[in-house]
Design a protein around this motif. Structure first.
Motif, short mmCIF file in Angstrom:
data_model
loop_
_atom_site.label_atom_id
_atom_site.label_comp_id
_atom_site.label_asym_id
_atom_site.label_seq_id
_atom_site.Cartn_x
_atom_site.Cartn_y
_atom_site.Cartn_z
N THR A 152 -48.50 -24.68 61.26
CA THR A 152 -47.38 -25.35 61.89
C THR A 152 -46.55 -25.98 60.78
O THR A 152 -46.80 -25.76 59.59
N LYS A 153 -45.57 -26.80 61.16
CA LYS A 153 -44.79 -27.50 60.14
C LYS A 153 -45.66 -28.44 59.32
O LYS A 153 -45.38 -28.72 58.16
N GLU A 154 -46.71 -28.95 59.95
CA GLU A 154 -47.59 -29.91 59.27
C GLU A 154 -48.80 -29.24 58.61
O GLU A 154 -49.55 -29.89 57.89
N GLN A 155 -49.03 -27.97 58.88
CA GLN A 155 -50.23 -27.29 58.38
C GLN A 155 -49.87 -26.02 57.63
O GLN A 155 -49.00 -25.26 58.06
N LEU A 156 -50.57 -25.79 56.52
CA LEU A 156 -50.39 -24.57 55.75
C LEU A 156 -51.24 -23.46 56.35
O LEU A 156 -52.26 -23.72 57.01
N SER A 157 -50.87 -22.24 56.09
CA SER A 157 -51.72 -21.10 56.41
C SER A 157 -52.52 -20.74 55.16
O SER A 157 -52.16 -21.11 54.03
N TYR A 158 -53.60 -19.98 55.34
CA TYR A 158 -54.39 -19.55 54.19
C TYR A 158 -53.56 -18.67 53.26
O TYR A 158 -53.74 -18.69 52.04
N GLU A 159 -52.62 -17.93 53.84
CA GLU A 159 -51.77 -17.05 53.03
C GLU A 159 -50.84 -17.84 52.12
O GLU A 159 -50.36 -17.33 51.10
N GLN A 160 -50.58 -19.09 52.45
CA GLN A 160 -49.70 -19.93 51.63
C GLN A 160 -50.43 -20.57 50.44
O GLN A 160 -49.78 -21.22 49.61
N LEU A 161 -51.74 -20.39 50.35
CA LEU A 161 -52.51 -21.01 49.26
C LEU A 161 -52.42 -20.14 48.02
O LEU A 161 -53.34 -19.41 47.67
N THR A 162 -51.29 -20.25 47.34
CA THR A 162 -51.04 -19.46 46.14
C THR A 162 -51.78 -20.05 44.94
O THR A 162 -52.28 -21.18 44.99
N THR A 163 -51.81 -19.29 43.87
CA THR A 163 -52.45 -19.76 42.64
C THR A 163 -51.81 -21.06 42.16
O THR A 163 -52.53 -22.02 41.79
N SER A 164 -50.50 -21.13 42.17
CA SER A 164 -49.82 -22.34 41.69
C SER A 164 -50.09 -23.53 42.60
O SER A 164 -50.27 -24.66 42.13
N LEU A 165 -50.15 -23.29 43.91
CA LEU A 165 -50.44 -24.40 44.83
C LEU A 165 -51.87 -24.90 44.64
O LEU A 165 -52.10 -26.12 44.62
N LEU A 166 -52.80 -24.00 44.47
CA LEU A 166 -54.19 -24.41 44.30
C LEU A 166 -54.38 -25.24 43.03
O LEU A 166 -55.27 -26.10 42.98
N LYS A 167 -53.55 -25.02 42.03
CA LYS A 167 -53.65 -25.83 40.81
C LYS A 167 -53.30 -27.29 41.07
O LYS A 167 -53.76 -28.18 40.36
N ALA A 185 -72.52 -15.03 55.97
CA ALA A 185 -71.64 -14.19 55.15
C ALA A 185 -70.18 -14.58 55.27
O ALA A 185 -69.34 -14.08 54.51
N THR A 186 -69.84 -15.47 56.20
CA THR A 186 -68.44 -15.84 56.41
C THR A 186 -68.03 -16.96 55.45
O THR A 186 -68.87 -17.76 55.01
N TYR A 187 -66.73 -17.02 55.14
CA TYR A 187 -66.23 -18.05 54.23
C TYR A 187 -64.71 -18.17 54.36
O TYR A 187 -64.05 -17.21 54.79
N PRO A 188 -64.14 -19.31 54.01
CA PRO A 188 -62.69 -19.48 54.08
C PRO A 188 -61.98 -18.54 53.10
O PRO A 188 -62.40 -18.42 51.95
N PRO A 189 -60.90 -17.90 53.54
CA PRO A 189 -60.21 -16.92 52.70
C PRO A 189 -59.20 -17.55 51.74
O PRO A 189 -57.98 -17.47 51.94
N ILE A 190 -59.70 -18.16 50.68
CA ILE A 190 -58.81 -18.72 49.67
C ILE A 190 -58.95 -17.90 48.38
O ILE A 190 -59.87 -17.09 48.24
N LEU A 191 -58.04 -18.13 47.43
CA LEU A 191 -58.06 -17.40 46.15
C LEU A 191 -59.06 -18.07 45.21
O LEU A 191 -58.69 -18.91 44.40
N TYR A 192 -60.31 -17.67 45.30
CA TYR A 192 -61.35 -18.30 44.48
C TYR A 192 -61.13 -18.05 42.99
O TYR A 192 -61.52 -18.87 42.16
#
Length: 244
Positions: A152-167, A185-192
């Protein structure tokens, strides 16, 4: 005999009963016992109270942390703010709701992340557990963003978690059930691969001790912590509430 217990459904893997039974034994508390009260519907709660007059306190777990509130006479301010209750105190014929998840997480996070004042956090998930985490982050003055599969406007999607944002977000907290036994076997889909030794990964899940989320973080060099200490701390807070 003072009786305490846990309500929820299902209760096949109860941390609380094991914890309090061992606590009563190790501390020679002979006048108390802890039982499981599995309710298939929250409407069974009033009958439980009538049939167990010796109850002094209850823990509340999934799926009843929010829907239990209308059955209570009073709420502590933090539980009202969070909108979730995991501890009920019986006193003078009244039922008062508390949230010890908030205090357990707050204390555990301070133990884990000594530089929390400089951190920004990503909170994965937006359920009742996330609300307790957010209350603790607000108390500590930690800026945060919520991450959800349904942004939503207040929440990010997992797709928005870019390398630069994660830094920019050194603290990542998983409040979702992803990775919990038996769905290990399940886990949050972030750029590990974008994580580093500057990151702290906290998983509220405690079974298994190392989720895929934490393993992937550890392999990327991050500091990691599971939810076991939080569980122990919130249980001690519950005991203090019942005996205060």
């Amino acid at each position: 005999m003072k009786e305490y217990g846990l309500i929820g459904f299902p209760l096949s893997h109860s941390f609380s009963q094991k914890y309090f039974t061992e606590k009563f034994q190790s501390e020679n508390i002979q006048d108390s016992r802890y039982n499981l009260f599995e309710l298939t519907d929250i409407q069974q709660f009033p009958a439980l109270i009538r049939n167990q007059p010796q109850l002094c306190g209850l823990n509340v777990t999934i799926p009843y942390k929010q829907v239990i509130i209308p059955f209570l006479d009073d709420l502590e301010p933090v539980a009202a703010q969070i909108g979730a209750v995991n501890v009920i105190k019986f006193a003078n014929g009244k039922l008062k709701g508390f949230n010890s998840d908030y205090q357990g997480f707050l204390q555990s996070l301070q133990n884990f992340c000594p530089d929390y004042a400089q951190a920004q956090a990503l909170v994965l998930g937006n359920g009742g557990a996330a609300k307790a985490v957010i209350a603790a982050l607000d108390y500590l003055g930690i800026a945060y963003k919520l991450v959800s599969r349904n942004p939503t406007k207040e929440q990010l999607s997992y797709e928005q978690l870019t390398t630069s944002l994660l830094k920019d977000f050194s603290l990542i907290i998983n409040t979702t059930p992803l990775g919990t036994y038996p769905n290990v076997a399940t886990y949050p889909p972030i750029l590990y691969e974008a994580l580093s030794s500057d990151h702290y990964l906290y998983d509220l899940v405690y079974n298994p001790a190392e989720t895929v989320f934490l393993r992937k973080g550890r392999e990327a060099g991050t500091k990691t912590k599971n939810g076991y200490e939080m569980l122990c701390l919130q249980a001690e807070v519950a005991w203090q509430i019942w005996n205060s």
